[in-house]
Write a protein that holds these residues in place. Structure first.
Motif, PDB file in Angstrom:
ATOM      1  N   LEU A 146     -16.070   1.424 -61.069  1.00  0.00           N
ATOM      2  CA  LEU A 146     -15.887   0.517 -60.188  1.00  0.00           C
ATOM      3  C   LEU A 146     -16.312   1.106 -58.831  1.00  0.00           C
ATOM      4  CD1 LEU A 146     -14.331  -2.263 -58.940  1.00  0.00           C
ATOM      5  CD2 LEU A 146     -12.402  -0.988 -58.700  1.00  0.00           C
ATOM      6  N   VAL A 147     -15.874   2.464 -58.517  1.00  0.00           N
ATOM      7  CA  VAL A 147     -16.258   3.228 -57.485  1.00  0.00           C
ATOM      8  C   VAL A 147     -17.708   3.352 -57.366  1.00  0.00           C
ATOM      9  CG1 VAL A 147     -16.066   5.331 -56.103  1.00  0.00           C
ATOM     10  CG2 VAL A 147     -13.968   4.104 -57.146  1.00  0.00           C
ATOM     11  N   LEU A 148     -18.253   3.865 -58.438  1.00  0.00           N
ATOM     12  CA  LEU A 148     -19.798   4.095 -58.637  1.00  0.00           C
ATOM     13  C   LEU A 148     -20.534   2.965 -58.297  1.00  0.00           C
ATOM     14  CD1 LEU A 148     -22.122   5.990 -59.349  1.00  0.00           C
ATOM     15  CD2 LEU A 148     -21.865   5.276 -61.727  1.00  0.00           C
ATOM     16  N   ASP A 149     -20.083   1.844 -58.844  1.00  0.00           N
ATOM     17  CA  ASP A 149     -21.052   0.513 -58.763  1.00  0.00           C
ATOM     18  C   ASP A 149     -21.000   0.011 -56.990  1.00  0.00           C
ATOM     19  OD1 ASP A 149     -21.747   0.486 -61.311  1.00  0.00           O
ATOM     20  OD2 ASP A 149     -20.269  -0.901 -62.020  1.00  0.00           O
ATOM     21  N   SER A 150     -19.726   0.244 -56.716  1.00  0.00           N
ATOM     22  CA  SER A 150     -19.580  -0.291 -54.990  1.00  0.00           C
ATOM     23  C   SER A 150     -20.220   0.882 -54.253  1.00  0.00           C
ATOM     24  CB  SER A 150     -17.951  -0.277 -54.846  1.00  0.00           C
ATOM     25  OG  SER A 150     -17.615   0.916 -54.903  1.00  0.00           O
ATOM     26  N   PHE A 151     -20.391   2.128 -54.715  1.00  0.00           N
ATOM     27  CA  PHE A 151     -20.951   3.120 -53.780  1.00  0.00           C
ATOM     28  C   PHE A 151     -22.327   2.919 -53.948  1.00  0.00           C
ATOM     29  CE2 PHE A 151     -23.165   7.195 -53.809  1.00  0.00           C
ATOM     30  CZ  PHE A 151     -22.952   7.640 -52.600  1.00  0.00           C
ATOM     31  N   ASN A 152     -22.908   2.465 -54.915  1.00  0.00           N
ATOM     32  CA  ASN A 152     -24.261   2.208 -55.185  1.00  0.00           C
ATOM     33  C   ASN A 152     -24.794   1.047 -53.952  1.00  0.00           C
ATOM     34  OD1 ASN A 152     -25.223   4.323 -56.751  1.00  0.00           O
ATOM     35  ND2 ASN A 152     -24.781   2.966 -58.430  1.00  0.00           N
ATOM     36  N   LEU A 153     -24.122   0.440 -53.727  1.00  0.00           N
ATOM     37  CA  LEU A 153     -24.200  -0.601 -52.591  1.00  0.00           C
ATOM     38  C   LEU A 153     -24.302  -0.248 -51.333  1.00  0.00           C
ATOM     39  CD1 LEU A 153     -22.300  -3.936 -54.340  1.00  0.00           C
ATOM     40  CD2 LEU A 153     -24.586  -3.500 -54.417  1.00  0.00           C
ATOM     41  N   ILE A 154     -23.398   0.523 -50.939  1.00  0.00           N
ATOM     42  CA  ILE A 154     -23.333   1.091 -49.477  1.00  0.00           C
ATOM     43  C   ILE A 154     -23.599   2.408 -49.304  1.00  0.00           C
ATOM     44  CG2 ILE A 154     -21.048  -0.161 -49.341  1.00  0.00           C
ATOM     45  CD1 ILE A 154     -19.659   2.339 -49.469  1.00  0.00           C
ATOM     46  N   LYS A 155     -24.295   3.138 -50.210  1.00  0.00           N
ATOM     47  CA  LYS A 155     -24.714   4.695 -50.177  1.00  0.00           C
ATOM     48  C   LYS A 155     -25.707   4.715 -49.012  1.00  0.00           C
ATOM     49  CE  LYS A 155     -27.839   4.871 -54.475  1.00  0.00           C
ATOM     50  NZ  LYS A 155     -27.970   5.486 -55.466  1.00  0.00           N
ATOM     51  N   HIS A 156     -26.715   3.802 -49.094  1.00  0.00           N
ATOM     52  CA  HIS A 156     -27.718   3.970 -48.070  1.00  0.00           C
ATOM     53  C   HIS A 156     -27.198   4.031 -46.457  1.00  0.00           C
ATOM     54  CE1 HIS A 156     -27.205  -0.235 -48.397  1.00  0.00           C
ATOM     55  NE2 HIS A 156     -27.763  -0.535 -47.070  1.00  0.00           N
ATOM     56  N   GLU A 157     -25.895   3.586 -46.328  1.00  0.00           N
ATOM     57  CA  GLU A 157     -25.389   3.419 -44.897  1.00  0.00           C
ATOM     58  C   GLU A 157     -24.405   4.776 -44.744  1.00  0.00           C
ATOM     59  OE1 GLU A 157     -26.192   1.857 -42.631  1.00  0.00           O
ATOM     60  OE2 GLU A 157     -27.495   0.445 -43.475  1.00  0.00           O
ATOM     61  N   VAL A 158     -24.041   5.449 -45.907  1.00  0.00           N
ATOM     62  CA  VAL A 158     -22.877   6.312 -45.928  1.00  0.00           C
ATOM     63  C   VAL A 158     -23.595   7.928 -45.585  1.00  0.00           C
ATOM     64  CG1 VAL A 158     -21.513   7.660 -47.358  1.00  0.00           C
ATOM     65  CG2 VAL A 158     -21.515   5.237 -47.623  1.00  0.00           C
ATOM     66  N   PRO A 159     -22.768   8.455 -44.479  1.00  0.00           N
ATOM     67  CA  PRO A 159     -23.558   9.799 -44.183  1.00  0.00           C
ATOM     68  C   PRO A 159     -23.326  10.700 -45.356  1.00  0.00           C
ATOM     69  CG  PRO A 159     -21.728   8.875 -42.453  1.00  0.00           C
ATOM     70  CD  PRO A 159     -21.816   8.028 -43.651  1.00  0.00           C
ATOM     71  N   ASN A 160     -24.275  11.440 -45.385  1.00  0.00           N
ATOM     72  CA  ASN A 160     -24.201  12.691 -46.438  1.00  0.00           C
ATOM     73  C   ASN A 160     -22.865  13.640 -46.023  1.00  0.00           C
ATOM     74  OD1 ASN A 160     -24.713  14.409 -48.517  1.00  0.00           O
ATOM     75  ND2 ASN A 160     -26.145  15.570 -47.264  1.00  0.00           N
ATOM     76  N   GLN A 161     -22.160  14.206 -46.832  1.00  0.00           N
ATOM     77  CA  GLN A 161     -21.067  14.958 -46.528  1.00  0.00           C
ATOM     78  C   GLN A 161     -20.144  14.103 -45.805  1.00  0.00           C
ATOM     79  OE1 GLN A 161     -21.422  18.970 -45.175  1.00  0.00           O
ATOM     80  NE2 GLN A 161     -23.420  19.193 -45.672  1.00  0.00           N
ATOM     81  N   SER A 162     -19.469  13.085 -46.487  1.00  0.00           N
ATOM     82  CA  SER A 162     -18.545  12.114 -46.042  1.00  0.00           C
ATOM     83  C   SER A 162     -17.389  12.035 -47.241  1.00  0.00           C
ATOM     84  CB  SER A 162     -19.178  11.054 -45.690  1.00  0.00           C
ATOM     85  OG  SER A 162     -19.839  10.016 -46.758  1.00  0.00           O
ATOM     86  N   VAL A 163     -16.303  11.306 -46.478  1.00  0.00           N
ATOM     87  CA  VAL A 163     -15.066  11.054 -47.366  1.00  0.00           C
ATOM     88  C   VAL A 163     -14.868   9.608 -47.539  1.00  0.00           C
ATOM     89  CG1 VAL A 163     -12.760  11.471 -48.105  1.00  0.00           C
ATOM     90  CG2 VAL A 163     -14.060  13.325 -46.636  1.00  0.00           C
ATOM     91  N   LEU A 164     -14.791   8.996 -48.656  1.00  0.00           N
ATOM     92  CA  LEU A 164     -14.731   7.507 -48.748  1.00  0.00           C
ATOM     93  C   LEU A 164     -12.916   7.352 -49.256  1.00  0.00           C
ATOM     94  CD1 LEU A 164     -17.894   6.298 -50.452  1.00  0.00           C
ATOM     95  CD2 LEU A 164     -17.343   6.526 -48.172  1.00  0.00           C
ATOM     96  N   GLY A 165     -12.454   6.683 -48.599  1.00  0.00           N
ATOM     97  CA  GLY A 165     -11.136   6.231 -48.853  1.00  0.00           C
ATOM     98  C   GLY A 165     -11.029   4.847 -49.583  1.00  0.00           C
ATOM     99  N   TYR A 166     -10.783   4.722 -50.804  1.00  0.00           N
ATOM    100  CA  TYR A 166     -10.738   3.443 -51.689  1.00  0.00           C
ATOM    101  C   TYR A 166      -9.314   2.832 -51.749  1.00  0.00           C
ATOM    102  CZ  TYR A 166     -15.677   3.523 -53.312  1.00  0.00           C
ATOM    103  OH  TYR A 166     -17.015   3.319 -53.320  1.00  0.00           O
ATOM    104  N   ASP A 167      -8.981   1.854 -51.375  1.00  0.00           N
ATOM    105  CA  ASP A 167      -7.864   0.935 -51.600  1.00  0.00           C
ATOM    106  C   ASP A 167      -8.125   0.171 -52.797  1.00  0.00           C
ATOM    107  OD1 ASP A 167      -6.252   2.080 -49.870  1.00  0.00           O
ATOM    108  OD2 ASP A 167      -6.281   0.760 -48.278  1.00  0.00           O
TER     109      ASP A 167
END
Length: 226
Positions: A146-167
């Motif tokens: 679930l986290v991987l598939d969602s991450f692939n949708l937003i990764k182009h906007e996510v800064p390198n070296q960042s922390v994602l908090g998932y609820d």
């Protein structure tokens, strides 16, 4: 990267509830809402005390979300209850070189009273027990995909070296859903900002692990889910 941007990128994703973005009171009034329950979230709110709750257009719990636009109107996921209590989870994902690493522990967030759509204490979860203690548990393996598939949708906007908090929450049938994702860059991470009032040692630990991974070192605390 605020919650509105993330919601737009996750629109239609199999593990994200139906969501409508309203950027003005006019758009909200024109929104076609069914006779269902919805949470209304602000773009930058990080605490449940800024979330309102409605059925159709009837306001059941007003916490001021409609005083500031844009807002995110998210269809309720009816939760799998734990002895009558609503529970969800906060999972942490470190991103290094566009590769996601999921923390092996996640935080249990449980309501203070038994589930009720009319009582904020039974509807909005909290990571604290009696204002002091938090509860960590092993991060379920079913979160990985679930986290991987969602991450692939937003990764182009996510800064390198960042922390994602998932609820993340389980629905009554046992399916996992992402309620929201918060993004923090290296050095700006702190547990309070991610709605989890852990102590400073936890903040330092997360930033330390992120720095280790960025230097190509391995971590026993996180698992590579790519």
């Amino acid at each position: 990267m605020d919650k509105v941007e993330i919601s737009k990128l996750l629109d239609g994703f199999y593990g994200y509830p139906k969501t409508i973005i309203c950027d003005s009171p006019y758009k909200y009034n024109k929104a076609s809402l069914q006779n269902k329950h919805y949470f209304i979230k602000t773009a930058d709110g990080v605490r449940s005390n800024s979330i309102s709750f409605i059925k159709g257009k009837q306001l059941l719990i007003d916490r001021g979300a409609l005083r500031s636009f844009p807002v995110i109107v998210q269809e309720e996921v009816f939760p799998k209850l734990d002895d009558g209590y609503k529970v969800d989870y906060r999972a942490w994902c470190l991103v290094v070189s566009k590769t996601p690493h999921l923390y092996k522990k996640c935080m249990v967030k449980k309501c203070h009273t038994k589930f009720s759509r009319l009582d904020p204490e039974g509807l909005f979860t909290n990571g604290l027990r009696d204002g002091r203690a938090t509860v960590l548990t092993d991060t379920p393996n079913e979160f990985d995909q679930l986290v991987l598939d969602s991450f692939n949708l937003i990764k182009h906007e996510v800064p390198n070296q960042s922390v994602l908090g998932y609820d993340i929450i389980y629905d009554e049938n046992g399916k996992c859903w992402i309620l929201e994702i918060e993004v923090r860059g290296y050095g700006s991470f702190n547990s309070i900002a991610l709605n989890n009032r852990f102590d400073e040692s936890f903040d330092r630990k997360i930033n330390r692990e992120l720095l280790m991974l960025s230097k190509g070192l391995s971590s026993d605390e996180f698992r590579d889910i790519s």
